[in-house]
Scaffold this motif. Structure first.
Motif, mmCIF file in Angstrom:
data_model
loop_
_atom_site.group_PDB
_atom_site.id
_atom_site.type_symbol
_atom_site.label_atom_id
_atom_site.label_comp_id
_atom_site.label_asym_id
_atom_site.label_seq_id
_atom_site.Cartn_x
_atom_site.Cartn_y
_atom_site.Cartn_z
ATOM 1 N N ALA A 197 0.834 -1.200 0.000
ATOM 2 C CA ALA A 197 0.000 0.000 0.000
ATOM 3 C C ALA A 197 0.869 1.249 0.000
ATOM 4 C CB ALA A 197 -0.922 0.008 1.213
ATOM 5 N N MET A 198 0.488 2.228 -0.812
ATOM 6 C CA MET A 198 1.147 3.522 -0.816
ATOM 7 C C MET A 198 0.366 4.455 0.101
ATOM 8 S SD MET A 198 2.261 5.897 -4.073
ATOM 9 C CE MET A 198 3.649 4.817 -4.457
ATOM 10 N N ARG A 199 1.049 5.029 1.078
ATOM 11 C CA ARG A 199 0.382 5.907 2.055
ATOM 12 C C ARG A 199 0.489 7.363 1.625
ATOM 13 N NH1 ARG A 199 0.667 4.704 8.326
ATOM 14 N NH2 ARG A 199 -0.713 3.103 7.461
ATOM 15 N N TYR A 200 -0.656 8.045 1.657
ATOM 16 C CA TYR A 200 -0.744 9.452 1.291
ATOM 17 C C TYR A 200 -1.123 10.279 2.514
ATOM 18 C CZ TYR A 200 -0.820 8.036 -3.638
ATOM 19 O OH TYR A 200 -0.498 7.511 -4.862
ATOM 20 N N TYR A 201 -0.439 11.438 2.668
ATOM 21 C CA TYR A 201 -0.747 12.374 3.741
ATOM 22 C C TYR A 201 -1.210 13.700 3.149
ATOM 23 C CZ TYR A 201 1.406 9.508 7.398
ATOM 24 O OH TYR A 201 1.696 8.500 8.292
ATOM 25 N N PRO B 55 2.387 11.110 -1.625
ATOM 26 C CA PRO B 55 2.981 9.923 -1.003
ATOM 27 C C PRO B 55 4.001 10.311 0.066
ATOM 28 C CG PRO B 55 3.009 9.731 -3.392
ATOM 29 C CD PRO B 55 2.639 11.145 -3.080
ATOM 30 N N GLU B 56 4.036 9.530 1.139
ATOM 31 C CA GLU B 56 4.920 9.856 2.258
ATOM 32 C C GLU B 56 6.385 9.902 1.841
ATOM 33 O OE1 GLU B 56 4.753 6.887 5.349
ATOM 34 O OE2 GLU B 56 4.374 5.276 3.917
ATOM 35 N N TRP C 117 -4.757 9.665 7.152
ATOM 36 C CA TRP C 117 -4.033 9.418 5.910
ATOM 37 C C TRP C 117 -4.884 8.504 5.036
ATOM 38 C CZ3 TRP C 117 -2.038 7.602 10.639
ATOM 39 C CH2 TRP C 117 -2.230 6.230 10.875
ATOM 40 N N ASP D 105 -4.416 5.060 2.629
ATOM 41 C CA ASP D 105 -3.596 3.954 2.117
ATOM 42 C C ASP D 105 -4.223 3.415 0.838
ATOM 43 O OD1 ASP D 105 -1.717 4.104 4.076
ATOM 44 O OD2 ASP D 105 -2.459 2.427 5.253
ATOM 45 N N PRO E 138 -3.936 0.454 -1.800
ATOM 46 C CA PRO E 138 -3.324 -0.834 -2.155
ATOM 47 C C PRO E 138 -2.970 -0.878 -3.639
ATOM 48 C CG PRO E 138 -5.404 -1.129 -0.959
ATOM 49 C CD PRO E 138 -5.338 0.304 -1.376
ATOM 50 N N LEU F 181 6.769 0.234 -0.105
ATOM 51 C CA LEU F 181 5.357 0.275 0.224
ATOM 52 C C LEU F 181 5.075 -0.375 1.569
ATOM 53 C CD1 LEU F 181 3.765 -0.687 -3.226
ATOM 54 C CD2 LEU F 181 4.381 1.576 -2.349
ATOM 55 N N ARG F 182 3.940 -0.031 2.109
ATOM 56 C CA ARG F 182 3.521 -0.620 3.398
ATOM 57 C C ARG F 182 2.823 -1.952 3.146
ATOM 58 N NH1 ARG F 182 3.315 2.745 7.983
ATOM 59 N NH2 ARG F 182 4.236 4.796 7.570
#
Length: 296
Positions: A162-166, A241-242, A262, A264, A266, A294-295
């Protein structure tokens, strides 16, 4: 298939290059020869395969043929490589679709590994992660990084992470618009930066934290790396993206508007379901690169 091979090659190259002239240059023949080969293929199959426009595109029948043809070409290249000396084997070309945020962060590392190990060449097509799957469906690519978990017919799928966005903005913008936090009234008033009209991330994030109907002023800015600069220049707030925002946050050019909220997203690797060494290598390298960035 021997009789059809030049015709199939011309068909695929016209769609890759977008015109008969460009395909002719690549195949070292005349545009007339390319046209004759495709016309002969259409006559043989009894279907129109290419829409003659700029750029050329496949008809529905052409898309069905292209979906079958792409994996065959990959397998053919692998079979020939087993019998040709290394010096005579042509580099294998791989067409892949990917979203821009992945391209700007972790994806290039995977391609570099593949080129270094195997000498692969890449034709990378970019679209939103919710739409790259369409290029698999119409036969444009052999594999795609996509936000869709359900595989296209005839494809396999692996989870990448998963790509985390803030949510970010400049310190001054945050003080001016979000002194009381990410409330519905502020989100309705503050200018918002969106990649393009296919980009749903910001709207999904807003729905996640408030059920209010908001209609903020919007900038459309189709550049992932430019998002951070645009936020720093106070054009608006956005999701990023973080991994992209870390340097700007450290330099205090932007701030995270709310570290407790945030989004996430996938991501998955979908590819043609054939026993291809090339696709196996590509999938392994991309999962390896995604596993670092990625997470899980």
């Amino acid at each position: 298939m021997d009789l059809l091979h030049p015709q199939l090659a011309a068909f695929a190259v016209v769609l890759e290059e977008g015109s008969f002239d460009a395909a002719a240059r690549r195949l070292s023949v005349t545009p007339s020869a390319v046209s004759q080969r495709i016309k002969a293929l259409e006559d043989r199959l009894g279907q129109v395969l290419v829409v003659r426009q700029t750029p050329c595109r496949a008809t529905p029948a052409g898309e069905r043929l292209l979906r079958r043809l792409r994996p065959m070409q990959a397998l053919e290249a692998e079979a020939l490589a087993d019998f040709l000396p290394t010096s005579e084997a042509a580099p294998r070309a791989v067409t892949i679709a990917v979203n821009d945020d992945s391209l700007q962060t972790w994806f290039l590392g995977g391609l570099a590994t593949l080129h270094r190990r195997y000498g692969y060449l890449f034709d990378v097509r970019v679209d939103d992660q919710d739409h790259t799957q369409e290029m698999l469906r119409d036969g444009s690519v052999l594999g795609a990084v996509t936000g869709q978990a359900r595989p296209v017919q005839g494809c396999n799928v692996y989870t990448l992470g998963a790509m985390r966005y803030y949510p970010i903005a400049s310190p001054a913008f945050a003080d001016r618009h979000f002194a009381q936090g990410l409330q519905a009234e502020a989100l309705n008033r503050a200018p918002l930066i969106v990649f393009n009209r296919k980009d749903e991330l910001q709207w999904r994030f807003i729905r996640q934290i408030t059920r209010a109907r908001v209609s903020p002023p919007v900038h459309y800015l189709p550049t992932s790396t430019g998002f951070v600069d645009a936020a720093a220049f106070e054009l608006g707030w956005c999701l990023a993206p973080e991994t992209l925002i870390a340097p700007a946050v450290k330099a205090k050019r932007v701030v995270v508007l709310d570290g407790k909220h945030w989004l996430d997203v996938p991501l998955y690797w979908q590819f043609a379901a054939v026993r291809s060494e090339t696709l196996e290598n590509v999938g392994h390298a991309l999962r390896e690169a995604a596993g670092v960035a990625l997470r899980t």
